[in-house]
Design a protein around this motif. Structure first.
Motif, PDB file in Angstrom:
ATOM      1  N   GLY A  14       0.774  -1.223   0.000  1.00 26.30           N
ATOM      2  CA  GLY A  14       0.000   0.000   0.000  1.00 26.30           C
ATOM      3  C   GLY A  14       0.807   1.276   0.000  1.00 26.30           C
ATOM      4  N   LEU A  15       2.107   1.163  -0.022  1.00 27.09           N
ATOM      5  CA  LEU A  15       2.876   2.397   0.073  1.00 27.09           C
ATOM      6  C   LEU A  15       2.985   3.097  -1.247  1.00 27.09           C
ATOM      7  CD1 LEU A  15       5.472   1.481   2.626  1.00 27.09           C
ATOM      8  CD2 LEU A  15       3.985   3.437   2.654  1.00 27.09           C
ATOM      9  N   SER A 105       5.163   7.095   8.325  1.00 24.61           N
ATOM     10  CA  SER A 105       4.240   7.986   7.615  1.00 24.61           C
ATOM     11  C   SER A 105       3.131   8.478   8.524  1.00 24.61           C
ATOM     12  CB  SER A 105       3.600   7.265   6.429  1.00 24.61           C
ATOM     13  OG  SER A 105       4.543   7.030   5.446  1.00 24.61           O
ATOM     14  N   THR A 106       2.589   7.572   9.320  1.00 22.84           N
ATOM     15  CA  THR A 106       1.434   7.954  10.126  1.00 22.84           C
ATOM     16  C   THR A 106       1.834   8.647  11.430  1.00 22.84           C
ATOM     17  OG1 THR A 106       1.383   5.730  11.035  1.00 22.84           O
ATOM     18  CG2 THR A 106      -0.112   6.193   9.223  1.00 22.84           C
ATOM     19  N   ALA A 109       4.321  13.194  12.167  1.00 22.45           N
ATOM     20  CA  ALA A 109       3.826  14.501  12.606  1.00 22.45           C
ATOM     21  C   ALA A 109       3.718  14.571  14.128  1.00 22.45           C
ATOM     22  CB  ALA A 109       2.474  14.781  11.961  1.00 22.45           C
ATOM     23  N   ASP A 132       2.899  22.388   8.541  1.00 21.48           N
ATOM     24  CA  ASP A 132       2.598  22.408   9.972  1.00 21.48           C
ATOM     25  C   ASP A 132       3.768  22.930  10.803  1.00 21.48           C
ATOM     26  OD1 ASP A 132       0.100  21.373   9.478  1.00 21.48           O
ATOM     27  OD2 ASP A 132       0.753  19.286   9.643  1.00 21.48           O
ATOM     28  N   LEU A 134       6.762  21.791  11.331  1.00 16.11           N
ATOM     29  CA  LEU A 134       7.361  20.776  12.200  1.00 16.11           C
ATOM     30  C   LEU A 134       8.802  20.461  11.823  1.00 16.11           C
ATOM     31  CD1 LEU A 134       4.284  18.357  12.377  1.00 16.11           C
ATOM     32  CD2 LEU A 134       5.153  19.818  14.212  1.00 16.11           C
ATOM     33  N   GLY A 426      -0.677  11.316  -1.667  1.00 14.20           N
ATOM     34  CA  GLY A 426      -0.624  10.186  -0.734  1.00 14.20           C
ATOM     35  C   GLY A 426      -1.067   8.859  -1.319  1.00 14.20           C
ATOM     36  N   SER A 427      -2.146   8.860  -2.095  1.00 17.73           N
ATOM     37  CA  SER A 427      -2.597   7.559  -2.599  1.00 17.73           C
ATOM     38  C   SER A 427      -2.760   7.530  -4.115  1.00 17.73           C
ATOM     39  CB  SER A 427      -3.883   7.121  -1.892  1.00 17.73           C
ATOM     40  OG  SER A 427      -4.823   8.161  -1.866  1.00 17.73           O
ATOM     41  N   ALA A 430      -1.672   3.939  -5.189  1.00 19.24           N
ATOM     42  CA  ALA A 430      -2.604   2.856  -4.883  1.00 19.24           C
ATOM     43  C   ALA A 430      -3.963   3.048  -5.552  1.00 19.24           C
ATOM     44  CB  ALA A 430      -2.774   2.719  -3.373  1.00 19.24           C
ATOM     45  N   SER A 431      -4.414   4.305  -5.662  1.00 19.67           N
ATOM     46  CA  SER A 431      -5.757   4.530  -6.199  1.00 19.67           C
ATOM     47  C   SER A 431      -5.766   5.012  -7.645  1.00 19.67           C
ATOM     48  CB  SER A 431      -6.498   5.565  -5.341  1.00 19.67           C
ATOM     49  OG  SER A 431      -6.513   5.165  -4.005  1.00 19.67           O
ATOM     50  N   PRO A 435      -4.247   0.670 -10.218  1.00 20.21           N
ATOM     51  CA  PRO A 435      -5.440   0.080 -10.841  1.00 20.21           C
ATOM     52  C   PRO A 435      -5.555   0.409 -12.330  1.00 20.21           C
ATOM     53  CG  PRO A 435      -6.059   1.797  -9.252  1.00 20.21           C
ATOM     54  CD  PRO A 435      -4.608   1.530  -9.076  1.00 20.21           C
ATOM     55  N   LYS A 460      -8.943  15.025  -7.348  1.00 19.03           N
ATOM     56  CA  LYS A 460      -9.821  14.627  -6.248  1.00 19.03           C
ATOM     57  C   LYS A 460      -9.056  14.635  -4.911  1.00 19.03           C
ATOM     58  CE  LYS A 460     -11.656  10.361  -4.838  1.00 19.03           C
ATOM     59  NZ  LYS A 460     -11.988   8.999  -5.257  1.00 19.03           N
ATOM     60  N   ASN A 463      -8.243  18.092  -3.638  1.00 15.29           N
ATOM     61  CA  ASN A 463      -9.395  18.818  -3.093  1.00 15.29           C
ATOM     62  C   ASN A 463      -9.879  18.250  -1.773  1.00 15.29           C
ATOM     63  OD1 ASN A 463      -9.346  20.513  -5.255  1.00 15.29           O
ATOM     64  ND2 ASN A 463     -10.809  19.316  -6.457  1.00 15.29           N
ATOM     65  N   GLN A 464      -9.284  17.149  -1.350  1.00 13.43           N
ATOM     66  CA  GLN A 464      -9.766  16.505  -0.134  1.00 13.43           C
ATOM     67  C   GLN A 464      -9.353  17.256   1.116  1.00 13.43           C
ATOM     68  OE1 GLN A 464      -8.726  12.386  -0.170  1.00 13.43           O
ATOM     69  NE2 GLN A 464     -10.689  11.812  -1.044  1.00 13.43           N
TER      70      GLN A 464
ATOM     71  N   ARG B  66     -14.085  16.307   8.248  1.00 15.42           N
ATOM     72  CA  ARG B  66     -13.007  16.090   7.281  1.00 15.42           C
ATOM     73  C   ARG B  66     -11.728  16.216   8.096  1.00 15.42           C
ATOM     74  NH1 ARG B  66     -12.716  19.680   2.024  1.00 15.42           N
ATOM     75  NH2 ARG B  66     -14.448  18.333   1.468  1.00 15.42           N
ATOM     76  N   PHE B  70      -4.319  14.592  11.827  1.00 16.59           N
ATOM     77  CA  PHE B  70      -3.393  15.397  12.621  1.00 16.59           C
ATOM     78  C   PHE B  70      -3.893  16.823  12.836  1.00 16.59           C
ATOM     79  CE2 PHE B  70       0.298  18.253  13.009  1.00 16.59           C
ATOM     80  CZ  PHE B  70       0.794  17.768  14.206  1.00 16.59           C
ATOM     81  N   GLU B  89     -16.352   4.111  -6.851  1.00 13.27           N
ATOM     82  CA  GLU B  89     -15.285   3.244  -6.351  1.00 13.27           C
ATOM     83  C   GLU B  89     -15.654   2.667  -4.980  1.00 13.27           C
ATOM     84  OE1 GLU B  89     -11.353   5.089  -6.904  1.00 13.27           O
ATOM     85  OE2 GLU B  89     -10.748   3.915  -5.153  1.00 13.27           O
ATOM     86  N   GLY B 268      -6.963  -3.723 -10.710  1.00 15.18           N
ATOM     87  CA  GLY B 268      -7.875  -2.627 -11.014  1.00 15.18           C
ATOM     88  C   GLY B 268      -9.071  -2.533 -10.082  1.00 15.18           C
ATOM     89  N   ASN B 269      -8.855  -2.685  -8.784  1.00 16.96           N
ATOM     90  CA  ASN B 269      -9.920  -2.577  -7.766  1.00 16.96           C
ATOM     91  C   ASN B 269     -10.975  -3.673  -7.861  1.00 16.96           C
ATOM     92  OD1 ASN B 269      -8.827  -0.284  -6.592  1.00 16.96           O
ATOM     93  ND2 ASN B 269      -9.946   1.092  -7.958  1.00 16.96           N
ATOM     94  N   ASP B 280      -6.934   1.860   3.474  1.00 17.21           N
ATOM     95  CA  ASP B 280      -6.260   2.724   2.492  1.00 17.21           C
ATOM     96  C   ASP B 280      -6.652   4.187   2.664  1.00 17.21           C
ATOM     97  OD1 ASP B 280      -4.882   0.681   1.421  1.00 17.21           O
ATOM     98  OD2 ASP B 280      -5.964   0.569  -0.475  1.00 17.21           O
ATOM     99  N   PHE B 284      -3.402   6.018   3.933  1.00 15.61           N
ATOM    100  CA  PHE B 284      -2.662   6.515   2.772  1.00 15.61           C
ATOM    101  C   PHE B 284      -3.333   7.734   2.169  1.00 15.61           C
ATOM    102  CE2 PHE B 284      -1.474   2.112   3.332  1.00 15.61           C
ATOM    103  CZ  PHE B 284      -0.132   2.313   3.542  1.00 15.61           C
ATOM    104  N   GLY B 285      -4.675   7.724   2.136  1.00 21.41           N
ATOM    105  CA  GLY B 285      -5.385   8.889   1.635  1.00 21.41           C
ATOM    106  C   GLY B 285      -5.532   9.951   2.702  1.00 21.41           C
ATOM    107  N   ARG B 286      -5.237   9.592   3.969  1.00 21.75           N
ATOM    108  CA  ARG B 286      -5.391  10.516   5.094  1.00 21.75           C
ATOM    109  C   ARG B 286      -6.806  11.087   5.178  1.00 21.75           C
ATOM    110  NH1 ARG B 286      -0.330  12.593   7.037  1.00 21.75           N
ATOM    111  NH2 ARG B 286       1.098  10.831   6.938  1.00 21.75           N
TER     112      ARG B 286
END
Lengths: 464, 318
Positions: A14-15, A105-106, A109, A132, A134, A426-427, A430-431, A435, A460, A463-464, B66, B70, B89, B268-269, B280, B284-286
């Protein structure tokens, strides 16, 4: 085999950062290579430019001092470097805590914000930590030690601007070494299909792929299972650098405003990869091949090429001694532009670290001291970086490390260094990439669709 | 001695009398019993509260923000739930979880019934013991280890494909866990393999409790093996079936380890499940908020599916 398999899965799982691949491999490096370095060089501080030796010698003082450090489990380089440092400066010792990269990673901070922040820390993605406040701003150390006179590309990825973009602004991280990626080839199989010199254009390379396929040899071994992350991103990014400039790609990775991966040049690159897939240049089960499996299959002679980084040099030397060569993926046309993924092994200092000066001195020492540089080459298989006028220590003769180190200057000259497109967010790996590349292998995604989907995921996440 | 002998019954009689009189007091005694009851429950309740109820409450709380884990969280109301229920998804992961119910529940329960009936009917001796042990073994092996072994078995050159080649089916051999059409089914089969033993053992135990006289009576009435099975065995196993279905449905919906080890959601998911997506998203997506919302939705789906099964088995089982 199971142990190695399991370990790399744990680290890789997952990294998003391909740097992790480096760590997984370096752990095997560490077990394979005795952690000794030439003692003759150990006591001499290399001739670093400007005032560094004098300024540095006092940075850690003479009174006993213990630096707190947070390193990555199974990744030998910082452990060997700190041990060597203590040997040279006995008043300085290190209190080392180590953890898996995923955990770093987690928790980075929180650790950096705590009352006892680490003086030295293996950094995950830097931007949020800088936002932040840090991480220590290293600009003054850069002036003191003359890092600002080193090749600018070395420090580029460690800079973060006031608006949170990487690639420009103040210095917040330091590369303990610089890894480099490219194409490994099996010398025996290369001879068999008549490859005498590394290809100089993409067309040359594709001709070799076709020749290998006709000769019943798997042209490219690569991993593309979700567990390891989509390894097809390696040839894809190399192709991108052959068909377009590296700057827009770095801008995208560094989150520059308005950057997009969905460009005409990248579409051409992705279409080439799609053709390779359709022509059967990858193993038919590539979507279920994991990182360790791909490397094992390559070193046991099951394919002509493998796209990977210099962190796997020790593995190559151990399991396919003398039979592996290395080249950087060629340009589209003879003499054209090219590039490859190269990234610093990022370490930083907590903003409120108690021994920041000594930690910065340690950074400078790693980059300039002959023994420290030798450790980087011998154990990590990577370029130690540092001042341009310092020679890169030689690797053992016959080691593929000599070949990976040799291409470094050409890449630097061509300004061909790129950060990994898998590291953009970050992903995104993986995302997005994984895929989508898997879908392309399965015939469920087109080149254009892939770039659009990854760009959509990128927007996406931002914007999170 | 004598004095003691004499006084003992007196004392106990007195206490009994006191107890009786206390019990008749409507308020005081009941309160003491309740208090004592709570006192006994308290340690377990404290552990349950700290490690189950509190985290669930926190998850519900996080799901309304949201939050990157941290920085200061930002209140977004039900936005995260909207994302979970509209993002194709994320919706796909929920559908995959439902698809897994076929492999995790239907196959083990149906096959478990057949196997248990066979073991009980014809393999009672050492063979029965052996069969039971072999079938239950997957429950003992750590799932991670099992997952790793299965990835090797299902790989292109694995035993599964060697077997298919040997019986003349070379044409269909492939890397099962890397196939868009077969990966979910392959992951499901690993789950079926793990859960078959559990279901078989539970059902076998249930069968051994059925009164043998019922079968004799049925046989005298001329019932065959099938009739016996549907008229006696199956109705008598309601309780065990309810447990099997409950456990396996939960295992399907909240699956994580088997998928994480065998495919990590790929290709592919196509094998992405809510459990893995939550992991995840959070790490990873935080996106702790979205991850929590997906977690809450998953809890609700499990409850909606499981509670009716529980009620049904309770009503008819007693």
């Amino acid at each position: 085999m199971f142990l190695a398999f399991n370990r790399s899965r744990k680290v890789l799982g997952g990294l998003a950062a391909i740097a992790l691949v480096a760590s997984a491999c370096s752990s095997s490096t560490a077990t394979a290579t005795p952690a000794t370095s030439p003692t003759t060089a150990a006591s001499t501080v290399a001739s670093a430019p400007a005032s560094s030796p004098a300024a540095g010698a006092t940075a850690c003082g003479t009174a006993p001092v213990t630096l707190s450090a947070y390193f990555e489990t199974g990744f030998q380089i910082p452990f060997s470097e700190t041990a060597e440092f203590t040997k040279e400066f006995p008043n300085v010792t290190f209190n080392i805590t180590s953890d898996q990269y995923a955990n770093i990673s987690t928790s980075a901070a929180r650790l950096l914000a705590s009352d006892t922040p680490p003086d030295l820390i293996r950094l995950p993605t830097v931007v949020s930590l800088v936002k932040d406040k840090l991480l220590k701003n290293l600009d003054s150390y850069a002036t003191t030690y003359g890092w600002d006179k080193w090749p600018a590309s070395e420090l580029l990825q460690n800079r973060v601007s006031a608006t949170g973009e990487r690639g420009s602004g103040s210095l917040y991280a330091f590369g303990l070494n610089y890894s480099m990626t490219g194409v490994f080839y099996n010398k025996k199989l290369a001879t068999q299909i008549g490859m005498t010199t590394p290809p100089t254009t993409v067309a040359d390379f594709e001709a070799l792929l076709a020749k290998a396929k006709d000769a019943g040899i798997t042209p490219i071994m690569q991993w593309n299972a979700s567990k390891s992350g989509g390894g097809l991103v390696f040839p894809l990014q190399d192709l991108m650098a052959s068909y377009g400039p590296t700057q827009p790609i770095n801008d995208w990775v560094f989150d520059k405003a308005g950057a997009t991966i969905d460009t005409a040049a990248n579409l051409t690159a992705t279409q080439h990869l799609e053709t390779w897939i359709k022509n059967g240049y990858f193993p038919s089960d590539v979507n279920s091949i994991e990182y360790a499996d791909a490397n094992t299959r390559f070193t046991s002679g099951k394919a002509l090429f493998l796209f990977n980084g210099d962190w796997s040099n020790a593995d190559m030397d151990k399991n396919a001694a003398g039979n592996v060569g290395f080249f950087v993926f060629p340009s589209a046309t003879a003499g054209g532009s090219f590039g490859t993924m190269a990234s610093p092994l990022q370490y930083g200092i907590a903003a409120s670290a108690k021994h920041a000066d000594c930690a910065a001195f340690f950074f400078n020492w790693v980059a300039t001291n002959a023994a420290a540089r030798q450790i980087n080459v011998t154990i990590g298989g990577s370029n130690p970086g540092g001042p341009a006028d310092l020679p890169v220590p030689p690797a053992a003769s016959g080691s593929v490390t000599n070949e990976t180190l040799a291409v470094g200057p050409a890449i630097a000259k061509a300004n061909g260094q790129m950060d990994f497109i898998a590291n953009a967010t970050g992903s995104i790996y993986a995302s997005g990439w994984t895929p989508e590349l898997q879908k392309m292998v399965g015939g469920k995604e087109t080149a254009a669709g892939l770039l659009k989907a990854v760009q959509a995921e990128y927007v996406k996440e931002q914007n999170q | 001695m004598n004095a003691a002998d004499r006084s003992m019954p007196e004392t106990s009689a007195q206490t009994d009398g006191q107890r009786r009189s206390l019990r008749t007091l409507p308020f005081g005694k009941v309160r003491r019993d309740t208090l004592l009851g709570w006192l006994f429950v308290l340690p377990a309740l404290a552990v349950y509260g700290v490690f189950v109820l509190f985290p669930v409450a926190m998850t519900v709380n996080y799901s309304l923000y949201r939050w990157d884990g941290f920085n200061v969280p930002k209140w977004v109301g039900l936005d995260n739930y909207k994302t979970v229920l509209t993002d194709p998804e994320l919706v796909n992961t929920l559908f995959n979880a439902f698809r897994l119910i076929f492999f995790f529940t239907v196959i083990p329960v149906v096959l478990g019934l057949v196997v248990a009936a066979v073991i009980r009917g014809s393999a009672t001796g050492k063979l029965g013991h052996l069969a039971r042990t072999v079938l239950f073994l997957p429950q003992v092996i750590p799932l991670v280890a099992a997952g790793i072994v299965w990835t090797v078995v299902l790989s292109l050159n694995g035993i599964a494909n060697q077997f298919l080649t040997a019986i003349g089916l070379k044409g269909i051999t492939q890397a099962w866990l890397g196939s868009f059409d077969w990966a979910l089914a392959a992951v499901g089969m690993i789950g079926a393999w793990v859960l078959l033993g559990l279901c078989t053992l539970l059902l076998l135990t249930g069968m051994s409790k059925i009164d043998k006289a019922l079968y004799e009576a049925a046989r005298i009435d001329g019932a065959g093996a099938f009739r016996e099975f549907f008229a006696i065995t199956l109705p008598s196993l309601k309780q065990e079936l309810a447990v099997c279905i409950t456990v396996t449905v939960i295992a399907a919906l909240r699956s994580f380890d088997i998928v994480y080890v065998s495919t990590a959601g790929g290709p592919g998911n196509s094998t992405m499940v809510p459990g893995l997506e939550i992991y995840d998203l959070a790490f990873f997506g935080r996106s702790v908020g979205t991850a929590s919302a997906l977690g809450v939705v998953l809890i609700l789906i499990i409850l909606v599916l499981i509670l009716p099964i529980q009620w049904l088995s309770r009503e008819t089982g007693e």
